[in-house]
Design a protein around this motif. Structure first.
Motif, mmCIF file in Angstrom:
data_model
loop_
_atom_site.group_PDB
_atom_site.id
_atom_site.type_symbol
_atom_site.label_atom_id
_atom_site.label_comp_id
_atom_site.label_asym_id
_atom_site.label_seq_id
_atom_site.Cartn_x
_atom_site.Cartn_y
_atom_site.Cartn_z
ATOM 1 N N ARG A 198 24.774 -6.663 1.690
ATOM 2 C CA ARG A 198 26.089 -6.472 2.321
ATOM 3 C C ARG A 198 26.231 -5.047 2.857
ATOM 4 N N GLU A 199 25.786 -4.061 2.072
ATOM 5 C CA GLU A 199 25.905 -2.659 2.489
ATOM 6 C C GLU A 199 25.105 -2.418 3.770
ATOM 7 N N MET A 200 23.889 -2.983 3.814
ATOM 8 C CA MET A 200 23.030 -2.796 4.992
ATOM 9 C C MET A 200 23.689 -3.420 6.226
ATOM 10 N N ILE A 201 24.266 -4.599 6.064
ATOM 11 C CA ILE A 201 24.896 -5.285 7.205
ATOM 12 C C ILE A 201 26.150 -4.532 7.643
ATOM 13 N N ALA A 202 26.963 -4.115 6.665
ATOM 14 C CA ALA A 202 28.199 -3.394 7.000
ATOM 15 C C ALA A 202 27.896 -2.093 7.728
ATOM 16 N N SER A 203 26.785 -1.444 7.382
ATOM 17 C CA SER A 203 26.466 -0.167 8.026
ATOM 18 C C SER A 203 26.128 -0.359 9.508
ATOM 19 N N VAL A 204 25.754 -1.558 9.892
ATOM 20 C CA VAL A 204 25.426 -1.823 11.296
ATOM 21 C C VAL A 204 26.591 -2.522 12.008
ATOM 22 N N ALA A 205 27.216 -3.504 11.338
ATOM 23 C CA ALA A 205 28.257 -4.317 11.983
ATOM 24 C C ALA A 205 29.653 -3.725 11.796
ATOM 25 N N GLY A 206 29.784 -2.657 11.008
ATOM 26 C CA GLY A 206 31.094 -2.046 10.761
ATOM 27 C C GLY A 206 31.761 -2.626 9.522
ATOM 28 N N ALA A 207 31.578 -3.916 9.283
ATOM 29 C CA ALA A 207 32.164 -4.569 8.099
ATOM 30 C C ALA A 207 31.351 -5.806 7.787
ATOM 31 N N CYS A 208 31.440 -6.260 6.531
ATOM 32 C CA CYS A 208 30.733 -7.491 6.153
ATOM 33 C C CYS A 208 31.428 -8.084 4.934
ATOM 34 N N GLY A 209 31.783 -9.364 5.026
ATOM 35 C CA GLY A 209 32.427 -10.036 3.903
ATOM 36 C C GLY A 209 31.422 -10.835 3.102
ATOM 37 N N ILE A 210 31.859 -11.267 1.922
ATOM 38 C CA ILE A 210 31.050 -12.215 1.143
ATOM 39 C C ILE A 210 31.900 -13.468 0.970
ATOM 40 N N TYR A 211 31.342 -14.589 1.372
ATOM 41 C CA TYR A 211 32.100 -15.833 1.349
ATOM 42 C C TYR A 211 32.189 -16.408 -0.060
ATOM 43 N N VAL A 212 33.407 -16.653 -0.495
ATOM 44 C CA VAL A 212 33.633 -17.332 -1.770
ATOM 45 C C VAL A 212 34.495 -18.555 -1.460
ATOM 46 N N PRO A 213 33.971 -19.781 -1.704
ATOM 47 C CA PRO A 213 34.774 -20.947 -1.336
ATOM 48 C C PRO A 213 36.052 -21.025 -2.164
ATOM 49 N N ALA A 214 37.147 -21.349 -1.492
ATOM 50 C CA ALA A 214 38.422 -21.522 -2.206
ATOM 51 C C ALA A 214 38.376 -22.838 -2.972
ATOM 52 N N GLU A 215 39.189 -22.971 -4.026
ATOM 53 C CA GLU A 215 39.293 -24.216 -4.801
ATOM 54 C C GLU A 215 39.429 -25.415 -3.875
ATOM 55 N N GLY A 216 38.562 -26.396 -4.032
ATOM 56 C CA GLY A 216 38.734 -27.634 -3.284
ATOM 57 C C GLY A 216 38.177 -27.603 -1.862
ATOM 58 N N GLU A 217 37.850 -26.401 -1.355
ATOM 59 C CA GLU A 217 37.337 -26.305 0.023
ATOM 60 C C GLU A 217 35.859 -26.683 0.034
ATOM 61 N N PRO A 218 35.395 -27.487 1.034
ATOM 62 C CA PRO A 218 33.965 -27.793 1.071
ATOM 63 C C PRO A 218 33.175 -26.513 1.359
#
Ligand code: AMP
Ligand code: MG
Length: 332
Positions: A198-218
């Protein structure tokens, strides 16, 4: 069917190209794990991959292309941060998920309107992909749920007699699967952690999230919903050497054959008579050795494989720990 294991000589590359054109599968080395590849435009060939692996029909495949392949025909949109990510990390262990034009077989993405694309760095993979000059759909070359393969012989163990050719490029250096990055939104989001952090990607793209599925979401990366990387013996998981040692002694008392898989730091605290599979002392080494040791751990009559969770959690250890826990059924 005979299964040949061979280096990527020009003769074998010609054979590989022929096999792919005929709708066959070919396994090949990459710098992460070995892949089981088929022509991504060929419905039957792509379905063959699912059948060979016993892979659930809703777990999409990553398409692999060579460095000069023009992906514009495959992707519908190229969000602005993607060019910088490609030049920083490709070829390499980063898979980018784009909006798809739907040109490849519909079985590749299992009905999703996105397409995951990877440009592997491995010379063997590049030579193979150049020779065929087609997008190659390729999941890891293991039976579904089994530990991913990091040598040609791991692939052979799972698919001997079932696939015609394995292009051997030696052990996979990286050792864990690529980082899967969703590039369909304004900010890229990691769907599966790997060697590009994530740090490597954020340093190039400006930001980077980590996907965590919400309850019940596919889940947006369906593969992450499945149990993976399981060795074929009983397992036990803990977070400290004392618990591991107690369980080890108990198994020995029952005339069992236990082994302990752990970082060097923990291994050094164990008595010398203990059968240890040492992951090493750096995150890179632990990534590199994990699958090989999980495969070693399940062989030679082992009755119980005991895992001690490494203490490091950051950077590439996030990806290593995710696989480590899944292998021991701690994450499913
Ligand atoms: P494997 O090749 O076996 O390592 O698995 C490929 C991984 O990539 C799985 O976890 C999939 O869920 C993920 N993946 C492949 N295609 C897509 C896609 N279009 N969108 C999201 N995740 C994907
Ligand atoms: Mg896999």
């Amino acid at each position: 069917m005979n299964t040949y294991v061979s280096r990527a000589s020009s003769e074998q590359l010609r054979t590989a190209k022929e096999l792919i054109k005929q709708g066959e599968t070919v396994a090949f080395h990459t710098e992460t794990v070995y892949g089981l590849g088929a022509n991504a435009f060929d419905d039957d060939a792509v379905q063959k991959i699912f059948a060979l692996k016993g892979r659930p029909a809703d777990n999409p495949l990553i398409v692999h292309v060579h460095k000069r392949y023009d992906i514009s025909r495959l992707i519908d949109r190229d969000p602005p941060y993607c060019a910088a990510l490609r030049s920083a990390f490709l070829p390499g262990p980063l898979t980018m998920v784009y909006p798809s034009t739907g040109k490849v077989s519909r079985f590749v993405s299992c009905g999703l309107d996105t397409l995951a694309i990877r440009v592997p760095k491995s010379d063997t993979a590049q030579a193979f992909l150049r020779a065929v000059d087609l997008p190659i759909a390729a999941p890891s070359a293991n039976l579904s749920k089994h530990v991913s393969p990091v040598t040609a012989w791991h692939v052979f163990d799972d698919f001997k007699g079932k696939i015609p050719l394995i292009l051997d490029g030696g052990p996979s250096d990286g050792g864990i699967e690529s980082t899967v990055l969703d590039c369909t939104g304004d900010v890229p989001q990691i769907l599966r952690e790997g060697l590009v952090t994530r740090e490597m990607i954020a340093s190039v793209a400006g930001a980077c999230g980590i996907y965590v599925p919400a309850e019940g979401e596919p889940p947006r990366s369906p593969g992450m919903a499945y149990k993976h990387y399981a060795p074929r013996c009983e397992t036990f998981y803990c977070t400290d050497p004392e618990t591991a040692l107690a369980r080890y002694r108990k198994e020995k008392a029952k005339k069992g054959k236990p082994r302990i898989l752990c970082a060097s730091k923990h291994a050094e605290t164990l008595p010398p008579d203990i059968a240890v599979l040492d992951l090493g002392d750096t995150p890179e080494l632990m990534a590199h050795r994990l699958y090989d040791l999980l495969r070693k751990g399940e062989t030679e009559g082992t009755t119980l494989l005991i895992g001690i969770e490494p203490e490091e959690k950051d950077g590439i250890m996030a990806g290593v720990l995710n696989r480590f826990r899944r292998a021991f059924g701690v994450l499913s």
